[in-house]
Design a protein around this motif. Structure first.
Motif, short mmCIF file in Angstrom:
data_model
loop_
_atom_site.label_atom_id
_atom_site.label_comp_id
_atom_site.label_asym_id
_atom_site.label_seq_id
_atom_site.Cartn_x
_atom_site.Cartn_y
_atom_site.Cartn_z
N SER A 45 -3.91 12.43 -4.61
CA SER A 45 -4.37 11.10 -4.19
C SER A 45 -5.29 11.20 -2.98
O SER A 45 -6.32 10.50 -2.91
N VAL A 49 -9.23 10.00 -2.67
CA VAL A 49 -9.74 9.07 -1.64
C VAL A 49 -10.87 9.70 -0.85
O VAL A 49 -11.91 9.08 -0.57
N ASP A 65 -5.30 3.82 1.50
CA ASP A 65 -5.70 4.04 0.10
C ASP A 65 -4.89 5.16 -0.54
O ASP A 65 -4.56 5.11 -1.73
N ARG A 68 -1.65 3.64 -1.42
CA ARG A 68 -1.75 2.73 -2.57
C ARG A 68 -1.89 3.53 -3.88
O ARG A 68 -1.25 3.20 -4.90
N THR A 69 -2.71 4.58 -3.87
CA THR A 69 -2.90 5.39 -5.09
C THR A 69 -1.62 6.12 -5.48
O THR A 69 -1.23 6.16 -6.66
N SER A 70 -0.95 6.70 -4.49
CA SER A 70 0.30 7.40 -4.78
C SER A 70 1.37 6.44 -5.29
O SER A 70 2.12 6.75 -6.25
N GLU A 72 0.92 3.52 -6.83
CA GLU A 72 0.61 3.09 -8.19
C GLU A 72 0.91 4.19 -9.21
O GLU A 72 1.34 3.91 -10.34
N THR A 73 0.66 5.43 -8.83
CA THR A 73 0.95 6.54 -9.74
C THR A 73 2.45 6.65 -10.01
O THR A 73 2.88 6.85 -11.15
#
Length: 661
Positions: A45, A49, A65, A68-70, A72-73
């Motif tokens: 992630s 970013v 960010d 947020r990416t981690s 959502e994953t």
């Protein structure tokens, strides 16, 4: 040296720490799984970013960010803001993930258990007129294979097998060995055949036939009797299904017959094998002819209703069919009359017993015009003399072989028995001591010197018997195969063929057997399995098989073609049939000898067309059915008339079983 060992020690310590942590609890496993996931998801992630041109310029924005990416994953929500909100969002996501995972696990476990239960075969077979096979033994492959072959081309059929084995294992072994042809469906169920509740899974009450197989266990015959008793527990008001069973020990025959009931047929597998061994030793090539005659792939026995032939003699009726061989009559009361006198007149209620192919049309055609009496061979006497037989090995069927020889050989015959020091049997008083001189030799048939010390090429026949399944650590056929290998080596040394017949247990050992040009193989229980399949498919043939396989002077025989037609002359098959009828015999087929038929199991042709023409040589053989000296058998109880079912007072000076004529 220490530096070279350090990486290995570090790896060992890490592996040991990992194993020790996993062994503690499920929580430790979840911790390792979470750590491994974070170790992969967070760096990836962050890489996404930092490589994004649209990412925030500030470090805090980029870290947001990454979070947020981690999140959502990992399906943790991805809420931003105060640390407490982010922590609560992650906690809620973990709880949701745990609930969903638990639900998926419960569903997966339930479906897996259900599929496993279905694979075990616990559902009831909802069929009618299907074939049911109870028990598991070496005969199951022969029986199931023949039942499947009998249903090929006749629409949809079902063969159900019930045994105390894993369903998947049974299906895989049967399909790998036999396959399922046409629309026939193979169904396997797991359960004890002696349990009425397990029997209900294969619906024997609605079956067209039920076959009970003996196992190789010490109490196999008792198990057969228990299965037959369990089959009698059918629902009230329903007729018990027709049953065909087999026992090894004749002491259990009466009990098995009582348990089978009036519609049951019981055969003796060991006695049938012993009879076939003796018969094969006297008539080389006959086992192959019997296999062709009793399986469903070629020609087999059939019963024809021919009211329009009433009033004709049997000889005239035998020459009225071009594509089948007429071998006898079946009276209205079920009494068979095989190879009757040629002038026997057919009654309107008589049925013809014929050997024909399943797909053959059988119109009535007068074939007398194809008979050429000018090539008939003049009848001559058949000389019989005392025989010399060598028996290598010993098992539980060998006493039956010895007893059969004692009862049927010519006076002055000799039987030499070679057994190991641990296998020597206790001698009993012979039944007919004047006929056969039995001599025991203690030696190992696997030693070439022991075999060279015998006059092998002076024997009329050599019988190789394999040990029983529980006789030693090796496989049952190993010693028989090794003995055949030694005999084959001696054949090559001398440049002469030995008349050998070997007994094997497993049909898969047949292609491994090193057989010479005059050798043959009898697979233990194969003939019994073929008979069981034939009788279950057509119960009306039961008394016919009793007459064919009863040892009272009649039965099947292989004889030179020169006994019927002049060698070197061209003649139709109808001429051979007519010549045999003049001698009171019925022809079933022939075996041609030529450069392409070096082996005894090659060249057989059953029930050819009577218009077929060929030049008959002195080496050709004719398969004939000869009449029994004691007259036709009396049928008792519908399906009593089969091998091993005849009572002691019904005639004959030898035990029932395979014919020895």
């Amino acid at each position: 040296m220490a530096r070279r060992q350090w990486p290995t020690e570090l790896g060992d310590r890490a592996r040991y720490l990992f194993d020790s942590t996993l062994a503690r609890s499920t929580g430790a496993l979840l911790g390792w799984l979470s750590a491994c996931c974070l170790a992969v998801v967070v760096p990836v992630s962050a890489l996404l970013v930092w490589t994004d041109p649209k990412a925030p310029r500030s470090l805090s924005g980029r870290l947001t960010d990454v979070w947020r990416t981690s999140a959502e994953t990992l399906r943790l929500g991805g809420v931003t803001g105060a640390p407490l909100r982010m922590l609560l969002s992650a906690l809620l996501g973990l709880i949701a993930l745990l609930c969903v995972s638990t639900l998926v696990g419960v569903i997966t476990t339930g479906l897996g258990d259900r599929l496993t239960e279905l694979r075990r075969g616990r559902s009831t077979v909802l069929e009618r007129e299907h074939a049911v096979v109870l028990g598991w033994s070496d005969q199951v492959f022969t029986v199931v294979g023949e039942l499947i072959a009998a249903r090929v081309g006749r629409g949809r059929g079902v063969v159900a097998v019930l045994a105390d084995r894993d369903t998947a294992e049974m299906e895989s072994r049967l399909r790998a060995s036999l396959g399922v042809r046409g629309r026939t469906r193979l169904v396997c169920r797991t359960g004890s055949p002696t349990d009425p509740q397990a029997l209900a899974l294969v619906a024997p009450a609605s079956a067209g036939s039920v076959l009970v197989l003996p196992t190789e266990d010490a109490d196999a015959d008792l198990q057969v009797v228990r299965v037959l008793l369990a089959l009698r527990a059918v629902p009230a008001g329903q007729e018990p299904p027709p049953v065909v069973a087999a026992v090894r020990d004749p002491r259990y025959l009466s009990a098995a017959r009582l348990a089978a009931g009036p519609r049951g047929t019981v055969l003796e597998s060991d006695l049938t094998t012993a009879r076939l061994l003796v018969q094969a030793s006297r008539r080389p090539g006959l086992p192959a002819a019997l296999r062709d005659l009793l399986d469903f792939d070629g020609a087999e026995f059939h019963v024809l209703d021919v009211p329009d032939l009433a009033g004709l003699s049997f000889k005239e009726a035998a020459l009225r069919f071009e594509a089948c061989c007429v071998v006898g009559l079946l009276r209205a009361d079920g009494r068979p009359l095989l190879a009757p006198p040629a002038d026997t007149v057919l009654a309107p209620t008589d049925r013809l017993v014929v050997v024909a192919h399943d797909d053959t049309d059988l119109p009535s055609t007068d074939c007398r015009e194809h008979v050429d009496p000018t090539v008939f061979a003049a009848p001559g006497p058949r000389h019989v003399r005392p025989s010399r037989t060598l028996l290598l090995g010993w098992n539980r069927r060998t006493p039956l072989v010895v007893d059969t020889l004692r009862r049927t050989v010519e006076p002055g015959s000799v039987l030499d028995v070679v057994v190991g020091p641990d296998d020597a049997p206790s001698e009993e008083e012979p039944v007919h001591p004047a006929r056969l001189d039995v001599v025991f030799h203690v030696a190992d048939p696997l030693h070439a010197e022991a075999l060279r010390g015998l006059d092998l090429f002076g024997y009329d026949s050599i019988v190789v018997s394999g040990p029983d399944a529980d006789a030693g650590p090796e496989r049952p056929d190993d010693r028989a195969l090794l003995t055949l290998l030694m005999l084959r080596s001696l054949e090559d040394e001398e440049g002469r063929a030995l008349p050998v017949v070997a007994e094997l247990r497993d049909h898969r050992s047949r292609p491994l057997a090193p057989l010479g040009p005059a050798a043959d193989v009898v697979v233990r229980g194969e003939l019994t399995g073929l008979l069981m399949a034939q009788i279950s498919h057509n119960p009306a043939l039961a008394p016919v098989f009793e007459e064919v396989f009863a040892a009272r002077g009649g039965g099947l025989a292989l004889r030179p073609a020169g006994d019927y037609v002049l060698p070197g002359r061209e003649a139709t098959f109808a001429t051979v049939v007519a010549a045999a009828l003049e001698r009171g015999e019925c022809v079933i087929g022939h075996r041609a000898h030529g450069p392409d038929t070096a082996r005894r199991d090659d060249g057989f042709r059953l029930s050819p067309r009577k218009t077929d023409r060929r030049v008959w040589s002195a080496e050709d053989e004719i398969l004939v059915l000869i009449p029994a000296s004691g007259g036709p058998v009396t049928v008792v109880g519908g399906l009593d008339g089969v091998p091993g079912m005849r009572r002691a007072h019904e005639g004959g000076d030898s035990p029932t079983g395979v014919p020895l004529a």
